[in-house]
Design a protein around this motif. Structure first.
Motif, mmCIF file in Angstrom:
data_model
loop_
_atom_site.group_PDB
_atom_site.id
_atom_site.type_symbol
_atom_site.label_atom_id
_atom_site.label_comp_id
_atom_site.label_asym_id
_atom_site.label_seq_id
_atom_site.Cartn_x
_atom_site.Cartn_y
_atom_site.Cartn_z
ATOM 1 N N THR A 196 94.310 89.403 77.714
ATOM 2 C CA THR A 196 94.733 88.816 76.441
ATOM 3 C C THR A 196 95.761 89.705 75.747
ATOM 4 O OG1 THR A 196 92.557 87.835 76.224
ATOM 5 C CG2 THR A 196 93.914 87.924 74.242
ATOM 6 N N ILE A 197 95.542 91.000 75.777
ATOM 7 C CA ILE A 197 96.476 91.928 75.132
ATOM 8 C C ILE A 197 97.831 91.889 75.836
ATOM 9 C CG2 ILE A 197 96.932 94.354 74.619
ATOM 10 C CD1 ILE A 197 93.901 94.703 74.307
ATOM 11 N N ILE A 198 97.827 91.847 77.165
ATOM 12 C CA ILE A 198 99.090 91.798 77.904
ATOM 13 C C ILE A 198 99.815 90.483 77.630
ATOM 14 C CG2 ILE A 198 100.102 91.724 80.214
ATOM 15 C CD1 ILE A 198 98.065 93.833 81.037
ATOM 16 N N LEU A 199 99.082 89.375 77.538
ATOM 17 C CA LEU A 199 99.714 88.097 77.202
ATOM 18 C C LEU A 199 100.307 88.125 75.794
ATOM 19 C CD1 LEU A 199 97.242 85.508 78.743
ATOM 20 C CD2 LEU A 199 99.574 86.011 79.482
ATOM 21 N N LEU A 200 99.585 88.718 74.856
ATOM 22 C CA LEU A 200 100.103 88.829 73.487
ATOM 23 C C LEU A 200 101.327 89.753 73.435
ATOM 24 C CD1 LEU A 200 96.783 88.947 71.458
ATOM 25 C CD2 LEU A 200 98.443 87.081 71.550
ATOM 26 N N LEU A 201 101.308 90.832 74.220
ATOM 27 C CA LEU A 201 102.482 91.711 74.297
ATOM 28 C C LEU A 201 103.692 90.960 74.836
ATOM 29 C CD1 LEU A 201 101.082 95.081 75.659
ATOM 30 C CD2 LEU A 201 102.436 94.771 73.596
ATOM 31 N N SER A 202 103.467 90.125 75.846
ATOM 32 C CA SER A 202 104.562 89.340 76.421
ATOM 33 C C SER A 202 105.104 88.338 75.410
ATOM 34 C CB SER A 202 104.084 88.602 77.668
ATOM 35 O OG SER A 202 103.640 89.526 78.629
ATOM 36 N N ASP B 188 104.984 88.678 72.153
ATOM 37 C CA ASP B 188 105.703 89.467 71.145
ATOM 38 C C ASP B 188 107.075 89.864 71.657
ATOM 39 O OD1 ASP B 188 105.906 91.154 68.694
ATOM 40 O OD2 ASP B 188 105.944 92.750 70.201
ATOM 41 N N PHE B 189 107.157 90.289 72.912
ATOM 42 C CA PHE B 189 108.445 90.648 73.512
ATOM 43 C C PHE B 189 109.399 89.461 73.460
ATOM 44 C CE2 PHE B 189 111.190 90.630 77.273
ATOM 45 C CZ PHE B 189 111.867 91.812 77.090
ATOM 46 N N TRP B 190 108.923 88.289 73.878
ATOM 47 C CA TRP B 190 109.765 87.101 73.892
ATOM 48 C C TRP B 190 110.208 86.725 72.476
ATOM 49 C CZ3 TRP B 190 109.664 82.294 71.706
ATOM 50 C CH2 TRP B 190 110.602 81.384 72.186
ATOM 51 N N ALA B 191 109.260 86.756 71.529
ATOM 52 C CA ALA B 191 109.588 86.352 70.154
ATOM 53 C C ALA B 191 110.603 87.303 69.524
ATOM 54 C CB ALA B 191 108.319 86.297 69.305
ATOM 55 N N VAL B 192 110.424 88.593 69.708
ATOM 56 C CA VAL B 192 111.362 89.560 69.127
ATOM 57 C C VAL B 192 112.722 89.444 69.805
ATOM 58 C CG1 VAL B 192 111.862 92.025 68.886
ATOM 59 C CG2 VAL B 192 109.592 91.167 68.349
ATOM 60 N N PRO C 174 107.243 101.090 69.398
ATOM 61 C CA PRO C 174 107.212 101.928 70.608
ATOM 62 C C PRO C 174 106.596 103.305 70.358
ATOM 63 C CG PRO C 174 109.362 100.909 70.388
ATOM 64 C CD PRO C 174 108.609 100.610 69.136
ATOM 65 N N MET C 175 106.806 103.859 69.156
ATOM 66 C CA MET C 175 106.203 105.154 68.851
ATOM 67 C C MET C 175 104.677 105.046 68.827
ATOM 68 S SD MET C 175 109.012 106.816 66.191
ATOM 69 C CE MET C 175 107.991 106.582 64.820
ATOM 70 N N VAL D 219 98.673 100.066 78.030
ATOM 71 C CA VAL D 219 99.532 100.907 77.208
ATOM 72 C C VAL D 219 100.912 101.055 77.846
ATOM 73 C CG1 VAL D 219 99.796 103.239 76.307
ATOM 74 C CG2 VAL D 219 97.603 102.112 76.153
ATOM 75 N N VAL D 220 100.967 101.188 79.158
ATOM 76 C CA VAL D 220 102.259 101.294 79.844
ATOM 77 C C VAL D 220 103.052 100.007 79.653
ATOM 78 C CG1 VAL D 220 103.335 101.435 82.134
ATOM 79 C CG2 VAL D 220 101.563 103.053 81.491
ATOM 80 N N MET D 221 102.386 98.867 79.751
ATOM 81 C CA MET D 221 103.064 97.590 79.494
ATOM 82 C C MET D 221 103.614 97.543 78.068
ATOM 83 S SD MET D 221 103.363 95.527 81.981
ATOM 84 C CE MET D 221 103.663 93.990 81.171
ATOM 85 N N GLY D 222 102.826 98.011 77.111
ATOM 86 C CA GLY D 222 103.283 98.041 75.719
ATOM 87 C C GLY D 222 104.498 98.923 75.537
ATOM 88 N N VAL D 223 104.472 100.107 76.141
ATOM 89 C CA VAL D 223 105.605 101.031 76.033
ATOM 90 C C VAL D 223 106.848 100.429 76.687
ATOM 91 C CG1 VAL D 223 106.494 103.267 76.811
ATOM 92 C CG2 VAL D 223 104.206 103.118 75.853
#
Length: 143
Positions: free
Chosen positions: A3-9, A11-15, A71-72, A93-97
């Motif tokens: 779920t976190i990785i999907l939400l990160l993806s 967020d990446f797309w939206a930004v 990113p920080m 965390v690596v995916m987030g970074v």
């Protein structure tokens, strides 16, 4: 974790595709030509004839603040997961970074331009600073 990785993806797309274009007028993408070579495209919104901006200064500051701080925070999470030996969370965390860092890098390239422009900007800035210091010293000695 999924779920976190999907939400990160998301967020990446939206930004990358919505927020950056609407809030600061910047966008970037990767384009593959017929030969199979990858080309990165970085664009900035052109200022209208009247010189008016469609996004406010506050929106721009909010965008850049979020783009730099996320990113920080993910790097802090990475060190935390690494030093607490929580290898299970290290993948998240690596995916987030990576995703947040890619957005930051892309938008910095949009804002500043190509590496050639970055070098010329730095050279021009240093030249102007040197000129200001030289003129200021001459004014002090003339007084």
């Amino acid at each position: 974790m999924v779920t976190i990785i999907l939400l990160l993806s998301c967020d990446f797309w939206a930004v990358k595709n919505v927020t950056g274009r609407l809030m600061v007028g910047l966008r970037w993408w990767n384009q593959v030509d017929d030969d199979g070579r990858s080309h990165w495209v970085f664009e900035a919104r052109k200022v209208s004839a009247q010189g008016s901006k469609t996004s406010s200064e506050a929106e721009s500051r909010i965008f850049w603040l979020g783009l730099i701080t996320c990113p920080m925070i993910w790097v802090i999470f990475a060190f935390s997961a690494l030093f607490s030996f929580k290898v299970k969370w290290l993948a998240v965390v690596v995916m987030g970074v990576v995703l947040q860092g890619a957005n930051l890098y892309g938008y910095i390239r949009c804002k500043v331009g190509s590496r050639k422009n970055l070098t010329s900007m730095a050279t021009n800035y240093l030249g102007k600073q040197f000129l200001r210091q030289t003129v200021a010293k001459e004014d002090q000695t003339a007084s």
